[in-house]
Design a protein around this motif. Structure first.
Motif, PDB file in Angstrom:
ATOM      1  N   GLU A 145       0.841  -1.199   0.000  1.00  9.31           N
ATOM      2  CA  GLU A 145       0.000   0.000   0.000  1.00  9.31           C
ATOM      3  C   GLU A 145       0.880   1.254   0.000  1.00  9.31           C
ATOM      4  OE1 GLU A 145      -2.781  -0.033   3.170  1.00  9.31           O
ATOM      5  OE2 GLU A 145      -3.715  -1.926   2.571  1.00  9.31           O
ATOM      6  N   ASP A 146       0.458   2.238  -0.761  1.00  5.70           N
ATOM      7  CA  ASP A 146       1.257   3.458  -0.900  1.00  5.70           C
ATOM      8  C   ASP A 146       1.454   4.172   0.429  1.00  5.70           C
ATOM      9  OD1 ASP A 146       1.529   3.032  -3.597  1.00  5.70           O
ATOM     10  OD2 ASP A 146      -0.161   4.326  -4.159  1.00  5.70           O
ATOM     11  N   SER A 147       0.480   4.109   1.329  1.00  8.45           N
ATOM     12  CA  SER A 147       0.572   4.844   2.596  1.00  8.45           C
ATOM     13  C   SER A 147       1.633   4.269   3.526  1.00  8.45           C
ATOM     14  CB  SER A 147      -0.787   4.839   3.301  1.00  8.45           C
ATOM     15  OG  SER A 147      -1.238   3.510   3.525  1.00  8.45           O
ATOM     16  N   TYR A 148       2.080   3.043   3.279  1.00  9.72           N
ATOM     17  CA  TYR A 148       3.077   2.409   4.131  1.00  9.72           C
ATOM     18  C   TYR A 148       4.417   2.212   3.425  1.00  9.72           C
ATOM     19  CZ  TYR A 148      -0.704   1.383   7.382  1.00  9.72           C
ATOM     20  OH  TYR A 148      -1.755   1.499   8.263  1.00  9.72           O
ATOM     21  N   ARG A 149       4.575   2.749   2.246  1.00  8.80           N
ATOM     22  CA  ARG A 149       5.836   2.598   1.526  1.00  8.80           C
ATOM     23  C   ARG A 149       6.902   3.500   2.140  1.00  8.80           C
ATOM     24  NH1 ARG A 149       5.233  -0.572  -2.796  1.00  8.80           N
ATOM     25  NH2 ARG A 149       3.261  -0.616  -3.917  1.00  8.80           N
ATOM     26  N   THR A 150       8.123   3.002   2.193  1.00  7.86           N
ATOM     27  CA  THR A 150       9.231   3.798   2.711  1.00  7.86           C
ATOM     28  C   THR A 150       9.865   4.610   1.577  1.00  7.86           C
ATOM     29  OG1 THR A 150      10.737   1.928   2.405  1.00  7.86           O
ATOM     30  CG2 THR A 150       9.708   2.169   4.574  1.00  7.86           C
ATOM     31  N   VAL A 151      10.808   5.467   1.939  1.00  9.17           N
ATOM     32  CA  VAL A 151      11.388   6.395   0.968  1.00  9.17           C
ATOM     33  C   VAL A 151      12.065   5.673  -0.210  1.00  9.17           C
ATOM     34  CG1 VAL A 151      13.143   8.177   0.661  1.00  9.17           C
ATOM     35  CG2 VAL A 151      11.638   8.242   2.642  1.00  9.17           C
TER      36      VAL A 151
END
Length: 202
Positions: A145-151
């Motif tokens: 999910e995009d909201s939990y992706r890291t840098v």
């Protein structure tokens, strides 16, 4: 969120574990240190698949804790190794004086040992934060999910099928480098001191 949380947990657990290995008489200390060293150099790619299955069963996918827990497990051995060697270089007479004054083991560790171990804590903290901040494989595998992706994962996914926005990717990479560069610049002397503590003794 992920890098700071994992670093804080690693330093907290590593301080107590390093103190136990440095000061507490126990059998099998050598094999324990060997196992810790082996874990710290274990390749991440070898355990991604079983970790994914475990996290799926525990409902940890697409969550911060799904990364914090494995990051802590992978980087805690290195922190313990650094802190244990640093604590060995601290004179034992300081602990004896604290014991005479009525301080217990926990009070001695926090009030007497902790100030002396700050360079090693800074070293372990900088290395842990840098490793978790730049980790890519587990972050890509466990969080979709995009909201939990890291840098690093977010920067890698800037590209599309028909376009590679080099300017956006470069800007994101530069922004991601700033925290690490600041840490190295601010704590460079403490990191060097922490790496050399215990190099002769222990």
């Amino acid at each position: 969120m992920v890098a700071v949380s994992a670093t804080a947990i690693v330093l907290g657990l590593g301080l107590f574990a390093g103190y136990a290995l440095a000061r507490t008489p126990m059998r099998g200390r050598g094999p324990v240190m060997t196992v810790l060293l082996m874990i710290s150099v274990f390749p991440t790619i070898a355990v991604v698949t079983p970790l994914y299955l475990v996290e799926r069963e525990l409902d940890l996918l697409n969550s911060y804790w799904g990364l914090i827990i494995p990051y802590t497990a992978f980087h805690l051995p290195f922190a313990i190794w650094i802190l244990r060697n640093s604590l060995l270089s601290i004179p034992y007479e300081l602990e004896e004086a604290a014991t005479v004054d009525g301080a217990g083991p926990t009070r001695t560790l926090l009030s007497v040992i902790l100030p002396q171990a700050r360079p090693a804590l800074f070293t372990a903290g900088v290395f842990t934060f840098t490793a978790t901040w730049t980790e890519f494989l587990m972050a890509l595998t466990f969080n979709s999910e995009d909201s939990y992706r890291t840098v690093p994962v977010g920067i890698a996914l800037f590209s599309s099928q028909y376009e590679i926005p080099y300017g956006t990717i470069f800007a994101g990479a530069m922004a991601a480098t700033v925290p690490i560069a600041l840490l190295v610049l601010i704590f460079r002397r403490a990191v060097l001191s922490g790496l050399t503590d215990g190099a002769v003794k222990g």
